[in-house]
Design a protein around this motif. Structure first.
Motif, mmCIF file in Angstrom:
data_model
loop_
_atom_site.group_PDB
_atom_site.id
_atom_site.type_symbol
_atom_site.label_atom_id
_atom_site.label_comp_id
_atom_site.label_asym_id
_atom_site.label_seq_id
_atom_site.Cartn_x
_atom_site.Cartn_y
_atom_site.Cartn_z
ATOM 1 N N GLY A 86 -9.301 -3.769 1.157
ATOM 2 C CA GLY A 86 -9.311 -4.986 0.456
ATOM 3 C C GLY A 86 -9.781 -6.007 1.436
ATOM 4 N N SER A 87 -9.395 -6.103 2.466
ATOM 5 C CA SER A 87 -9.759 -7.184 3.213
ATOM 6 C C SER A 87 -11.212 -7.070 3.989
ATOM 7 C CB SER A 87 -8.548 -7.689 4.368
ATOM 8 O OG SER A 87 -8.608 -6.395 5.077
ATOM 9 N N GLU A 106 4.003 -9.491 10.787
ATOM 10 C CA GLU A 106 4.003 -10.461 9.397
ATOM 11 C C GLU A 106 4.046 -11.739 9.992
ATOM 12 O OE1 GLU A 106 7.488 -9.306 7.000
ATOM 13 O OE2 GLU A 106 6.753 -7.303 6.697
ATOM 14 N N LEU A 158 0.363 -12.677 10.114
ATOM 15 C CA LEU A 158 -0.207 -12.620 8.821
ATOM 16 C C LEU A 158 -0.027 -13.999 8.214
ATOM 17 C CD1 LEU A 158 -0.268 -9.088 7.878
ATOM 18 C CD2 LEU A 158 -2.374 -10.379 8.862
ATOM 19 N N ALA A 159 1.159 -14.487 8.256
ATOM 20 C CA ALA A 159 1.807 -15.412 7.383
ATOM 21 C C ALA A 159 0.551 -16.622 7.301
ATOM 22 C CB ALA A 159 3.144 -15.766 8.066
ATOM 23 N N TYR A 181 -4.748 -17.523 7.324
ATOM 24 C CA TYR A 181 -5.896 -18.305 6.713
ATOM 25 C C TYR A 181 -6.383 -19.274 7.673
ATOM 26 C CZ TYR A 181 -2.195 -21.653 6.073
ATOM 27 O OH TYR A 181 -1.051 -22.595 6.233
ATOM 28 N N LYS A 210 -5.599 -8.605 6.828
ATOM 29 C CA LYS A 210 -5.064 -10.012 6.982
ATOM 30 C C LYS A 210 -4.435 -10.370 5.744
ATOM 31 C CE LYS A 210 -9.667 -11.661 6.505
ATOM 32 N NZ LYS A 210 -10.693 -12.445 7.112
ATOM 33 N N SER A 211 -3.890 -9.446 5.036
ATOM 34 C CA SER A 211 -3.096 -9.712 3.894
ATOM 35 C C SER A 211 -1.630 -9.363 4.018
ATOM 36 C CB SER A 211 -3.790 -8.804 2.673
ATOM 37 O OG SER A 211 -2.477 -8.780 1.721
ATOM 38 N N LEU A 212 -0.833 -10.496 4.228
ATOM 39 C CA LEU A 212 0.498 -10.431 4.079
ATOM 40 C C LEU A 212 1.052 -9.632 3.054
ATOM 41 C CD1 LEU A 212 2.922 -11.445 5.828
ATOM 42 C CD2 LEU A 212 3.245 -13.276 4.219
ATOM 43 N N VAL A 213 0.568 -9.480 1.874
ATOM 44 C CA VAL A 213 1.223 -8.851 0.732
ATOM 45 C C VAL A 213 1.090 -7.485 0.965
ATOM 46 C CG1 VAL A 213 0.688 -8.458 -1.752
ATOM 47 C CG2 VAL A 213 0.429 -10.706 -0.706
ATOM 48 N N GLN A 214 -0.225 -6.981 1.606
ATOM 49 C CA GLN A 214 -0.739 -5.694 1.806
ATOM 50 C C GLN A 214 0.368 -4.916 2.897
ATOM 51 O OE1 GLN A 214 -4.101 -3.474 3.287
ATOM 52 N NE2 GLN A 214 -5.049 -4.819 1.597
ATOM 53 N N LYS A 248 3.377 -6.245 3.710
ATOM 54 C CA LYS A 248 4.655 -6.091 3.296
ATOM 55 C C LYS A 248 4.888 -4.914 2.468
ATOM 56 C CE LYS A 248 6.657 -10.534 3.574
ATOM 57 N NZ LYS A 248 8.219 -10.578 3.487
ATOM 58 N N ARG A 249 3.931 -4.628 1.848
ATOM 59 C CA ARG A 249 3.718 -3.408 0.966
ATOM 60 C C ARG A 249 3.988 -1.919 1.796
ATOM 61 N NH1 ARG A 249 -0.719 -3.443 -3.474
ATOM 62 N NH2 ARG A 249 0.665 -5.271 -4.063
ATOM 63 N N ARG A 295 -6.592 -5.469 -9.371
ATOM 64 C CA ARG A 295 -7.709 -5.422 -10.261
ATOM 65 C C ARG A 295 -7.560 -4.608 -11.347
ATOM 66 N NH1 ARG A 295 -8.385 -3.972 -5.036
ATOM 67 N NH2 ARG A 295 -9.411 -5.734 -3.771
ATOM 68 N N GLU A 342 -5.255 -9.174 -2.017
ATOM 69 C CA GLU A 342 -5.582 -8.444 -0.921
ATOM 70 C C GLU A 342 -6.703 -8.753 -0.169
ATOM 71 O OE1 GLU A 342 -5.256 -4.243 -1.955
ATOM 72 O OE2 GLU A 342 -3.004 -4.504 -2.091
ATOM 73 N N GLU A 343 -7.450 -9.825 -1.008
ATOM 74 C CA GLU A 343 -8.848 -10.301 -0.466
ATOM 75 C C GLU A 343 -8.565 -11.310 0.756
ATOM 76 O OE1 GLU A 343 -11.414 -8.848 -1.148
ATOM 77 O OE2 GLU A 343 -11.422 -8.076 -3.227
ATOM 78 N N GLU A 395 -5.893 -14.885 1.985
ATOM 79 C CA GLU A 395 -4.919 -15.987 1.371
ATOM 80 C C GLU A 395 -5.763 -17.202 1.004
ATOM 81 O OE1 GLU A 395 -1.438 -15.422 1.627
ATOM 82 O OE2 GLU A 395 -1.880 -13.600 2.449
#
Lengths: 549, 337
Positions: free
Chosen positions: A290-291, A388, A391-392, A395, A419-423, A425-426, B38, B184-185, B187
């Protein structure tokens, strides 16, 4: 999305394809690093000046309206390009795309936004020319099938079965079953029938659904009902290994004439045998990319990939974009000539356009964590906390973070660079720990990730958390002397790559073995028993900044 | 846009649909941010909204969407005319493509007139077209920085100002900002995050029966648009009527003082930054009450909209395992107990 390096097999496939589409216009080829102007269109300056009215120069996506596009080097496409193609796909360009994925490893893959819209993913790598069978259909048959398409029906039970299969394979996107239904319809037309049946459903499953599988179908029954989907990010459950996707569907498939098992069986038949292993490693490609290429990139006035020019002042580092400046000035010429009474080209400071480049200045911080032995859980938790924290606020920093753990008989990627915190954490939900210390494997995998990050234009930095006491060799066999020798060799290999690193000694008392290993690696040595997540992230960030070239 | 997928035919996605309707009732809420996986129909919902919105009255031919009863005195189009005729126009839902140039967004010199007649004239951009409507940015987290700056400025002032070599134009640009993207892209900048009144999280339906329904409807729509639209025409009209009725009712909806106390307590408990959170929460609850046909806002409405209005305003605490939705729910349980 064709996974194939350039070669005779790919050429053959493409030429067969061109033959098969018959009298349809041949697909257009898209340059890999295409700029917005060429892609989306703009003003044709010379024609505009000649004609005395604005002349629009169509972009590639406009020119390709209704026809195919070929995207070579799809694995290098940025998320931005994928988004632009996606927008055109939903809008004015109802053509099709053939992506050529030339990735060298599974880490290199096209952006997920693009993959989601793709129906098929044929794998041509490693296929000999001789093994390519000639097409089973003639161009005339394809044309006839296209004409038949509007009259083909896909019965509801086939649709339902495809949807249930997609759910059982753990595919969250609803585009997948929709594409599968379309594929079944097209296959039916090609087989000169008017109602899709079992054969077409199987084919659609194998071609459209199987390569997207995120879980082995067997796992469906074992899953417990899951209502965490309401929360985002889903709270990681320490008891669940990270590969259990929260999208897992637990409903029993609705009744259908086609038993869902049949399609699952069809999918299973074509799933790569190592899929399960990959899934267990949390390495499903569908989310890991994704990133890539997204977000924080610095804009530079001197080097990097060209961006659209912007109005600006000359001086300092700025360089004039002459063409863009002329283009900005052009429409004003008649006005200015009249105002000033002067002839010739009249350029004002307002017209200046400054070149800009996008430069990836991002760093890639890779944690390599010793997850062996008794203190493994604590160490992993600290590393996870540090990841985490970093990544928080990714941005504002330019960082990607990855995590590799080694224990038992090998190393594994817990978190691919992101760089996705969401990813994060998952994926960092439940971390396994315990077992022996395959230090060499950990170092080598760290080096591998760092090198692939460097190829992607990032500046890698390794943070190794260990006490330096290896007892499992590269081959996964126990034995301290061999293991230490392998670890030293791996450390030297790491130094040879020139990747900066820090070795954080996590033992209660500083260990000679860790210190000498860090010397072999050319890394900084820091003894930090029981570091908290906060200290760890601060330390790694400071050290990596110091060692930046 | 006339052929977009009908809003009422969208299966599930209740939070997203409600958020869009709330902003359609009270545009001052500022916008909707839809983040999710997506292939979950984020853009479909936004494009469907275009077909649902009631028409607006404009000065005929005005490219800035001037309202006949409130004409912008500086409007380059309207001030040049003595007499204005009124026209009905669909509420604009304008796409801001990622690759858009600055000129295209804010407007630029009208090339045609400059070249052919040597006249200096302003050609309005996307911001002008989106006035009194919606501005939609897909993949909003990939938007270039300078466009984000520009949007933030315009959204804050409600006005687009262009100054260039004697071209001096200012026109109102008030729109509902709708963004969608995949977390995921990357923040989003907190400043931009703050501009979105509501945020919703979208996942694909969990129930197989729902998924089947989604695919069936989508397939039916793609196979025969006219027939599909006809089937849903009645439902669409009913949804549109709900928006119109709610808009009329909105000024009369009472916000009790006790509710305002709850709003403040909730924001305080969550440490949601700034007063914007409180204001948005109050307005969203009021708009929802209007949508429900209620004359007074109750804790029920508050509870319904609080996750959308607050979850993106919480200070990130990476070591708190709970998701932001859970944190909002937790705070509500304490405050509204």
């Amino acid at each position: 999305m064709l996974r194939a390096r350039p070669g005779p097999a790919r050429d053959r496939w493409l030429s067969d394809y061109r033959t098969l589409i018959g009298d349809q216009p041949a697909p257009l080829r898209m340059p890999p690093a295409i700029g917005d102007e060429r892609l989306l269109g703009g003003l044709d300056l010379s024609a505009t000046l000649t004609a005395g009215r604005p002349v629009h120069l169509p972009g590639l996506l406009e020119m390709a309206a209704g026809r195919g596009l070929i995207l070579p080097m799809a694995e290098r496409a940025t998320a931005g390009l994928a988004a632009r193609i996606g927008a055109a796909w939903d809008g004015p360009w109802p053509g099709y795309l053939i992506g050529l994925d030339e990735g060298a490893s599974t880490e290199e893959a096209p952006p997920a936004a693009l993959m989601d819209r793709m129906a098929f993913r044929p794998m041509l790598d490693g296929i000999a020319m001789a093994a390519l069978a000639p097409s089973a259909f003639t161009p005339e048959e394809v044309t006839a099938a296209r004409a038949r398409l509007p009259d083909v029906t896909v019965p509801p039970d086939v649709v339902d079965a495809l949807i249930a299969t997609a759910a059982a394979l753990g595919i969250p996107s609803l585009r997948a079953p929709l594409l599968a239904v379309r594929a079944a319809r097209a296959a039916t037309a090609l087989s000169e029938s008017d109602t899709a049946g079992e054969i077409e459903a199987r084919l659609a499953t194998q071609l459209v659904l199987a390569w997207r599988a995120r879980q082995m179908p067997e796992q469906v029954e074992e899953d417990t009902p899951d209502d965490r989907a309401q929360d985002d990010p889903p709270p990681p459950d320490p008891d669940t290994p990270p590969q259990d996707s929260p999208e897992t569907d637990t409903e029993t498939p609705t009744e259908a004439d086609i038993p869902p098992d049949l399609l699952l069986e069809a999918a299973r038949a074509v799933l790569p045998p190592d899929l399960l292993a990959k899934l267990l490693a949390g390495n499903s490609r569908a989310t890991s990319q994704g990133s890539t290429g997204a977000g924080e990139e610095s804009v530079s006035l001197r080097r990097g990939r060209p961006l659209a020019s912007r109005p600006g002042r000359l001086g300092g580092e700025a360089r004039l974009d002459l063409i863009a400046t002329l283009r900005a000035a052009a429409p004003w010429q008649p006005l200015r000539r009249r105002q000033t009474g002067k002839a010739g080209l009249l350029i004002r400071p307002d017209d200046f356009r400054i070149r800009r480049f996008r430069r990836t200045k991002e760093s890639a911080l890779i944690f390599v964590v010793d997850a062996s032995g008794s203190s493994a859980m604590a160490r992993l938790a600290e590393a996870k906390g540090a990841v985490e924290l970093m990544l928080a606020d990714a941005y504002k920093r330019r960082e990607q973070v990855g995590l590799i753990a080694f224990r038992g008989d090998g190393a594994e990627v817990i978190l691919p660079l992101t760089k996705s915190l969401v990813q994060a954490k998952r994926r960092l939900g439940g971390l396994p720990g315990g077992g022996g210390t395959p230090l060499a494997s950990g170092l080598l995998m760290g080096a591998e990730m760092a090198l692939s990050a460097r190829r992607a234009g990032l500046t890698p930095f390794l943070a190794v958390l260990t006490d330096g006491r290896a007892n499992i060799g590269r081959d996964g066999q126990p034995g301290r002397p061999q293991a230490m020798e392998d670890a030293t060799a791996a450390a030297r290999a790491l130094r040879a790559t020139g990747i900066p690193a820090v070795l954080i000694d996590t033992a209660n008392r500083p260990q000679r073995s860790a210190e000498s290993l860090s010397a072999e690696m050319g890394a900084r040595y820091v003894a930090l028993p029981r570091a908290g997540a906060q200290e760890l992230s601060a330390l790694v960030q400071n050290v990596s900044k110091d060692s930046a070239p | 846009m006339a052929h977009a997928f009908p809003f009422s035919a969208i299966v599930g996605q209740e939070e997203m649909k409600r958020a869009l309707m709330i902003t359609a009732i009270d545009p001052s809420i500022g916008g909707v941010l839809a983040f999710g996986d997506r292939g979950t129909g984020k853009s479909t919902a936004v494009r469907a909204l275009a077909g649902l919105l009631p028409e607006i009255a404009v000065v005929d031919g005005c490219p800035y969407n001037c309202a006949p009863d409130r004409i912008n005195p500086d409007c380059p189009h309207c001030k040049a005319q003595d007499h204005h005729t009124v026209a009905q126009r669909p509420t604009p839902v304008i796409d801001l493509p990622l690759g858009a140039t600055e000129d295209r967004v804010v407007g630029a010199l009208d090339l045609e007139r400059a070249l052919t007649k040597g006249e200096k004239a302003f050609e309005p951009g996307l911001l002008a077209r989106a006035h009194r409507g919606f501005l939609y940015i897909d993949e909003v987290n990939l938007l270039e920085d300078y466009l984000v700056d520009l949007l933030l400025d315009v959204a804050a002032s409600g006005e687009n100002v262009v100054e260039r070599e004697g071209l001096s134009v200012r026109h109102p640009a008030r729109f509902v900002l709708v963004g969608s993207g995949n977390p995921e892209e990357g923040e989003l900048r907190p400043q931009l995050l703050d501009r979105f009144g509501l945020s919703v999280e979208i996942a694909s339906p969990k129930v197989v029966a729902d998924r089947i329904e989604v695919i069936r409807r989508r397939d039916a729509y793609e196979r025969d648009r006219a027939a599909f639209l006809a089937t849903w025409a009645e439902a669409e009209a009913a949804e549109q009527a709900r928006i119109t009725t709610a808009r009329d009712l909105l000024p009369e909806v009472i916000v009790p003082d006790a509710l305002l106390v709850h709003v403040a307590e909730l924001c305080l408990a969550l440490g949601a930054d700034g007063l914007r959170g409180e204001l948005t929460l109050m307005r969203a609850a009021r708009a929802l009450a209007a949508l429900d046909g209620a004359r007074e806002v109750t804790d029920h409405h508050l509870r319904e909209v609080a996750p959308s209005a607050l979850r993106h305003r919480l200070r990130r605490d990476p070591l708190d395992e709970a998701g932001s939705t859970t944190r909002v729910t937790r705070a509500m349980d304490t405050v509204l107990a």
